[in-house]
Design an enzyme around this catalytic site. Sequence first.
Site, PDB file in Angstrom:
ATOM      1  N   GLY A  29       0.845  -1.194   0.000  1.00 49.46           N
ATOM      2  CA  GLY A  29       0.000   0.000   0.000  1.00 49.46           C
ATOM      3  C   GLY A  29       0.875   1.237   0.000  1.00 49.46           C
ATOM      4  O   GLY A  29       2.068   1.162   0.323  1.00 49.46           O
ATOM      5  N   GLN A  81       2.529   9.986   1.989  1.00 46.22           N
ATOM      6  CA  GLN A  81       3.841   9.318   2.027  1.00 46.22           C
ATOM      7  C   GLN A  81       4.731   9.762   0.867  1.00 46.22           C
ATOM      8  O   GLN A  81       5.938   9.545   0.902  1.00 46.22           O
ATOM      9  CB  GLN A  81       3.676   7.796   2.002  1.00 46.22           C
ATOM     10  CG  GLN A  81       2.989   7.252   3.255  1.00 46.22           C
ATOM     11  CD  GLN A  81       2.868   5.745   3.211  1.00 46.22           C
ATOM     12  OE1 GLN A  81       1.937   5.222   2.620  1.00 46.22           O
ATOM     13  NE2 GLN A  81       3.808   5.046   3.812  1.00 46.22           N
ATOM     14  N   CYS A 121       5.754  -0.087   7.828  1.00 44.83           N
ATOM     15  CA  CYS A 121       5.323   1.129   7.125  1.00 44.83           C
ATOM     16  C   CYS A 121       6.484   1.593   6.259  1.00 44.83           C
ATOM     17  O   CYS A 121       7.622   1.660   6.739  1.00 44.83           O
ATOM     18  CB  CYS A 121       4.953   2.208   8.148  1.00 44.83           C
ATOM     19  SG  CYS A 121       4.366   3.731   7.383  1.00 44.83           S
ATOM     20  N   LEU A 122       6.185   1.909   5.006  1.00 44.31           N
ATOM     21  CA  LEU A 122       7.252   2.366   4.110  1.00 44.31           C
ATOM     22  C   LEU A 122       7.833   3.692   4.591  1.00 44.31           C
ATOM     23  O   LEU A 122       8.933   4.070   4.188  1.00 44.31           O
ATOM     24  CB  LEU A 122       6.715   2.494   2.679  1.00 44.31           C
ATOM     25  CG  LEU A 122       6.214   1.182   2.050  1.00 44.31           C
ATOM     26  CD1 LEU A 122       5.677   1.430   0.643  1.00 44.31           C
ATOM     27  CD2 LEU A 122       7.310   0.119   2.024  1.00 44.31           C
ATOM     28  N   HIS A 179      -4.739   0.676   7.398  1.00 45.90           N
ATOM     29  CA  HIS A 179      -3.436   1.344   7.543  1.00 45.90           C
ATOM     30  C   HIS A 179      -3.364   2.546   6.582  1.00 45.90           C
ATOM     31  O   HIS A 179      -2.926   3.632   6.957  1.00 45.90           O
ATOM     32  CB  HIS A 179      -2.336   0.312   7.261  1.00 45.90           C
ATOM     33  CG  HIS A 179      -0.931   0.809   7.341  1.00 45.90           C
ATOM     34  ND1 HIS A 179      -0.029   0.367   8.291  1.00 45.90           N
ATOM     35  CD2 HIS A 179      -0.232   1.702   6.582  1.00 45.90           C
ATOM     36  CE1 HIS A 179       1.134   0.962   8.108  1.00 45.90           C
ATOM     37  NE2 HIS A 179       1.041   1.780   7.065  1.00 45.90           N
TER      38      HIS A 179
HETATM   39  O1  K1U Z   1       1.454   2.329   3.836  1.00 46.16           O
HETATM   40  C1  K1U Z   1       2.530   1.751   3.943  1.00 46.16           C
HETATM   41  O2  K1U Z   1       3.424   2.207   4.642  1.00 46.16           O
HETATM   42  C2  K1U Z   1       2.701   0.451   3.247  1.00 46.16           C
HETATM   43  C3  K1U Z   1       2.718  -0.733   4.196  1.00 46.16           C
HETATM   44  C4  K1U Z   1       1.297  -1.282   4.320  1.00 46.16           C
HETATM   45  C5  K1U Z   1       1.041  -2.336   5.328  1.00 46.16           C
HETATM   46  C6  K1U Z   1       1.950  -3.310   5.672  1.00 46.16           C
HETATM   47  C7  K1U Z   1       1.627  -4.291   6.603  1.00 46.16           C
HETATM   48  C8  K1U Z   1       0.414  -4.298   7.177  1.00 46.16           C
HETATM   49  C9  K1U Z   1      -0.473  -3.322   6.842  1.00 46.16           C
HETATM   50  C10 K1U Z   1      -0.168  -2.350   5.918  1.00 46.16           C
HETATM   51  C11 K1U Z   1       3.636  -1.782   3.619  1.00 46.16           C
HETATM   52  O3  K1U Z   1       3.408  -2.318   2.594  1.00 46.16           O
HETATM   53  S1  K1U Z   1       5.079  -2.096   4.485  1.00 46.16           S
HETATM   54  C12 K1U Z   1       5.706  -3.575   3.715  1.00 46.16           C
HETATM   55  C13 K1U Z   1       5.248  -4.715   4.508  1.00 46.16           C
HETATM   56  O4  K1U Z   1       5.414  -4.675   5.706  1.00 46.16           O
HETATM   57  C14 K1U Z   1       4.559  -5.880   3.933  1.00 46.16           C
HETATM   58  C15 K1U Z   1       4.751  -6.230   2.623  1.00 46.16           C
HETATM   59  C16 K1U Z   1       4.100  -7.347   2.134  1.00 46.16           C
HETATM   60  C17 K1U Z   1       3.264  -8.105   2.934  1.00 46.16           C
HETATM   61  C18 K1U Z   1       3.096  -7.740   4.257  1.00 46.16           C
HETATM   62  C19 K1U Z   1       3.750  -6.638   4.760  1.00 46.16           C
HETATM   63 ZN    ZN Z   2       2.421   3.172   6.316  1.00 48.30          ZN
END
Ligand code: K1U
Ligand code: ZN
Length: 185
Positions: A46, A51, A88-89, A130
């Site tokens: 996401g 961001q 979170c990115l 999120h």
């Molecule tokens: O919004 C963002 O910072 C993106 C975030 C979204 C998110 C991750 C995990 C749970 C809820 C929402 C990410 O994508 S961080 C990358 C990450 O942790 C992840 C990637 C693939 C599968 C699961 C987690």
């Molecule tokens: Zn995030």
Amino acid sequence: MSILDIRVLGDPILREDTKPVTEITDELRALVRNMFETMYLAKGIGLAAPQVGRTERLAVVDVDDNPLVIINPEVVHAEGKEKGEEGCLSIPDVYGDVERPARVRVRATDLDGKQIELEADGLFARCLQHEIDHLHGKLFIDYLSVLKRRSALSKWSKEKDKYPGFIRKLEDDPTRTHEHPDEEL
Ligand code: K1U
Ligand code: ZN
């Protein structure tokens, strides 16, 4: 298409509310394309407009190969509770368990200006919540207990110097195609 810089914790834009989108313009469509490309390069599921330094109320998500744009999204129904790990990115290398509603119904507008309703559970529900939080200045660390938040922030204090000006620059992937899929032939 362009890879966008990602704002990290400490940048005030991550704590601001966004402005509802009132018109779907070509500029907005280009922003969405760039957000998808940035999200894929960062290996996220996401990405919300703040961001990447923008104030529009929109986010992109892709859980299980289902890319979606959500414009002016709202949770209209939530039920159950589930704990799960989040990252979170905008807070790289920091993770925490967050309890959220297990199932949600989200109403939003798509890129054609059509109203959509999404029924979500599991990681998809977590990701939608999120991203919607990002659109209202809320971050997953806000849900952690005082102790876990302190530990997450202590981890972040060791990471944050990698991001001068609260900007995370992504390394471009040299194998990445620079064309839109429709333009490749
Ligand atoms: O919004 C963002 O910072 C993106 C975030 C979204 C998110 C991750 C995990 C749970 C809820 C929402 C990410 O994508 S961080 C990358 C990450 O942790 C992840 C990637 C693939 C599968 C699961 C987690
Ligand atoms: Zn995030």
